[in-house]
Design a protein around this motif. Structure first.
Motif, PDB file in Angstrom:
ATOM      1  N   TYR A 128     -40.739 -18.828  23.492  1.00 28.42           N
ATOM      2  CA  TYR A 128     -40.487 -19.166  22.096  1.00 28.42           C
ATOM      3  C   TYR A 128     -39.248 -20.053  22.000  1.00 28.42           C
ATOM      4  O   TYR A 128     -38.213 -19.760  22.610  1.00 28.42           O
ATOM      5  N   TYR A 129     -39.387 -21.107  21.219  1.00 27.97           N
ATOM      6  CA  TYR A 129     -38.316 -22.075  21.036  1.00 27.97           C
ATOM      7  C   TYR A 129     -37.969 -22.195  19.567  1.00 27.97           C
ATOM      8  O   TYR A 129     -38.852 -22.123  18.708  1.00 27.97           O
ATOM      9  N   CYS A 130     -36.699 -22.412  19.274  1.00 31.06           N
ATOM     10  CA  CYS A 130     -36.348 -22.825  17.924  1.00 31.06           C
ATOM     11  C   CYS A 130     -35.979 -24.312  17.950  1.00 31.06           C
ATOM     12  O   CYS A 130     -35.510 -24.823  18.966  1.00 31.06           O
ATOM     13  N   ALA A 131     -36.240 -24.949  16.846  1.00 33.19           N
ATOM     14  CA  ALA A 131     -36.028 -26.387  16.745  1.00 33.19           C
ATOM     15  C   ALA A 131     -35.502 -26.722  15.358  1.00 33.19           C
ATOM     16  O   ALA A 131     -35.677 -25.944  14.417  1.00 33.19           O
ATOM     17  N   ALA A 132     -34.877 -27.876  15.251  1.00 28.79           N
ATOM     18  CA  ALA A 132     -34.301 -28.297  13.979  1.00 28.79           C
ATOM     19  C   ALA A 132     -34.790 -29.680  13.588  1.00 28.79           C
ATOM     20  O   ALA A 132     -34.846 -30.587  14.426  1.00 28.79           O
ATOM     21  N   ASP A 133     -35.137 -29.801  12.329  1.00 33.12           N
ATOM     22  CA  ASP A 133     -35.439 -31.095  11.723  1.00 33.12           C
ATOM     23  C   ASP A 133     -34.236 -31.464  10.876  1.00 33.12           C
ATOM     24  O   ASP A 133     -34.039 -30.883   9.805  1.00 33.12           O
ATOM     25  N   SER A 134     -33.432 -32.385  11.372  1.00 31.69           N
ATOM     26  CA  SER A 134     -32.169 -32.697  10.700  1.00 31.69           C
ATOM     27  C   SER A 134     -32.336 -33.687   9.552  1.00 31.69           C
ATOM     28  O   SER A 134     -31.370 -33.949   8.811  1.00 31.69           O
ATOM     29  N   HIS A 135     -33.545 -34.241   9.373  1.00 39.96           N
ATOM     30  CA  HIS A 135     -33.810 -35.165   8.278  1.00 39.96           C
ATOM     31  C   HIS A 135     -35.135 -34.789   7.614  1.00 39.96           C
ATOM     32  O   HIS A 135     -36.094 -35.563   7.655  1.00 39.96           O
ATOM     33  N   PRO A 136     -35.179 -33.609   7.023  1.00 42.42           N
ATOM     34  CA  PRO A 136     -36.455 -33.167   6.463  1.00 42.42           C
ATOM     35  C   PRO A 136     -36.853 -33.958   5.228  1.00 42.42           C
ATOM     36  O   PRO A 136     -35.996 -34.517   4.533  1.00 42.42           O
ATOM     37  N   THR A 137     -38.137 -34.015   4.999  1.00 40.76           N
ATOM     38  CA  THR A 137     -38.670 -34.672   3.811  1.00 40.76           C
ATOM     39  C   THR A 137     -39.347 -33.631   2.944  1.00 40.76           C
ATOM     40  O   THR A 137     -39.598 -32.509   3.360  1.00 40.76           O
ATOM     41  N   ASP A 146     -36.285 -32.868  15.665  1.00 42.38           N
ATOM     42  CA  ASP A 146     -35.565 -33.764  16.567  1.00 42.38           C
ATOM     43  C   ASP A 146     -34.579 -33.067  17.480  1.00 42.38           C
ATOM     44  O   ASP A 146     -33.999 -33.715  18.363  1.00 42.38           O
ATOM     45  N   TYR A 147     -34.374 -31.773  17.296  1.00 44.46           N
ATOM     46  CA  TYR A 147     -33.507 -31.027  18.205  1.00 44.46           C
ATOM     47  C   TYR A 147     -34.212 -29.742  18.624  1.00 44.46           C
ATOM     48  O   TYR A 147     -34.838 -29.070  17.790  1.00 44.46           O
ATOM     49  N   TRP A 148     -34.047 -29.393  19.882  1.00 42.95           N
ATOM     50  CA  TRP A 148     -34.700 -28.221  20.446  1.00 42.95           C
ATOM     51  C   TRP A 148     -33.713 -27.391  21.239  1.00 42.95           C
ATOM     52  O   TRP A 148     -32.836 -27.930  21.929  1.00 42.95           O
ATOM     53  N   GLY A 149     -33.873 -26.080  21.129  1.00 41.48           N
ATOM     54  CA  GLY A 149     -33.090 -25.189  21.941  1.00 41.48           C
ATOM     55  C   GLY A 149     -33.844 -24.797  23.196  1.00 41.48           C
ATOM     56  O   GLY A 149     -35.012 -25.171  23.381  1.00 41.48           O
ATOM     57  N   GLN A 150     -33.199 -24.030  24.028  1.00 39.81           N
ATOM     58  CA  GLN A 150     -33.890 -23.508  25.198  1.00 39.81           C
ATOM     59  C   GLN A 150     -34.792 -22.366  24.738  1.00 39.81           C
ATOM     60  O   GLN A 150     -34.633 -21.847  23.649  1.00 39.81           O
ATOM     61  N   GLY A 151     -35.750 -22.015  25.508  1.00 37.36           N
ATOM     62  CA  GLY A 151     -36.681 -20.987  25.082  1.00 37.36           C
ATOM     63  C   GLY A 151     -36.249 -19.594  25.457  1.00 37.36           C
ATOM     64  O   GLY A 151     -35.345 -19.385  26.270  1.00 37.36           O
ATOM     65  N   THR A 152     -36.919 -18.638  24.835  1.00 34.99           N
ATOM     66  CA  THR A 152     -36.732 -17.237  25.182  1.00 34.99           C
ATOM     67  C   THR A 152     -38.119 -16.642  25.419  1.00 34.99           C
ATOM     68  O   THR A 152     -39.032 -16.844  24.623  1.00 34.99           O
ATOM     69  N   GLN A 153     -38.266 -15.925  26.508  1.00 38.38           N
ATOM     70  CA  GLN A 153     -39.573 -15.420  26.903  1.00 38.38           C
ATOM     71  C   GLN A 153     -39.926 -14.155  26.137  1.00 38.38           C
ATOM     72  O   GLN A 153     -39.127 -13.215  26.080  1.00 38.38           O
ATOM     73  N   VAL A 154     -41.123 -14.148  25.596  1.00 40.58           N
ATOM     74  CA  VAL A 154     -41.680 -12.953  24.964  1.00 40.58           C
ATOM     75  C   VAL A 154     -42.940 -12.583  25.743  1.00 40.58           C
ATOM     76  O   VAL A 154     -43.846 -13.405  25.891  1.00 40.58           O
TER      77      VAL A 154
END
Length: 127
Positions: free
Chosen positions: A94-103, A115-123
Motif C-alpha cells: 500500500y502506497y500513499c501519494a499526493a496530488d499537489s495541484h488538484p483540480t 505527482d508525489y509518492w511515498g514508499q509502500g507498506t506491506q499488508v
C-alpha cells in the motif's frame, strides 16, 4: 522537500483490521489531495481511496467501500486508512501519494493525478 511516509502495514487474519498512516510534509496543505493505492504481485497498481485536504471530498474503490475508511488530520498533516473486514485479496503493498495541484474534477483513484509518492507498506491478509 516533499515527503510521504506510509506505515502501519502488517500481517493479519482474514476478517481483521489494520490502520495505515501517511505522514505528509512539504506541501501547502490548503490544497492537496492524498490518495491510497495498492499493488499486489503481478497486478497493476490500483487506487483504493483518496481525500481532499481542502474540502474533505472522498472517493473509494468499489472493492473497499463499506470496509475501508479514509480520514485526515490536517493539523498533523496525516492521512489514515482504516481497513476492516480484511480479505486475502487485500494483500498488497500500500502506497500513499499526493496530488499537489488538484483540480475540481479530481477522481482521486487515478494514479496519474498524483505527482508525489511515498514508499509502500506491506499488508498481508491470511486466510
Amino acid at each position: 522537500d516533499v515527503q510521504l511516509q506510509a506505515s502501519g502495514g502488517g500481517l493479519v487474519q482474514a476478517g481483521g483490521s489494520l490502520r495505515l498512516s501517511c505522514a505528509a510534509s512539504g506541501f501547502t496543505f490548503d490544497d492537496v489531495n492524498i490518495g491510497w493505492f495498492r499493488q499486489a504481485p503481478g497486478k497493476e497498481r490500483e487506487g483504493v481511496s483518496g481525500i481532499s485536504f481542502s474540502d474533505r471530498r472522498i472517493n473509494y474503490a468499489d472493492s473497499v467501500k463499506g470496509r475501508f475508511t479514509i480520514s485526515s488530520d490536517n493539523a498533523k498533516k496525516m492521512v489514515y486508512l482504516q481497513m476492516t473486514s480484511l480479505k486475502p485479496e487485500d494483500t498488497a503493498v500500500y502506497y500513499c501519494a499526493a496530488d499537489s495541484h488538484p483540480t475540481g474534477g479530481s477522481y482521486y483513484l487515478d494514479q496519474y493525478e498524483y505527482d508525489y509518492w511515498g514508499q509502500g507498506t506491506q499488508v498481508t491478509v491470511s486466510s
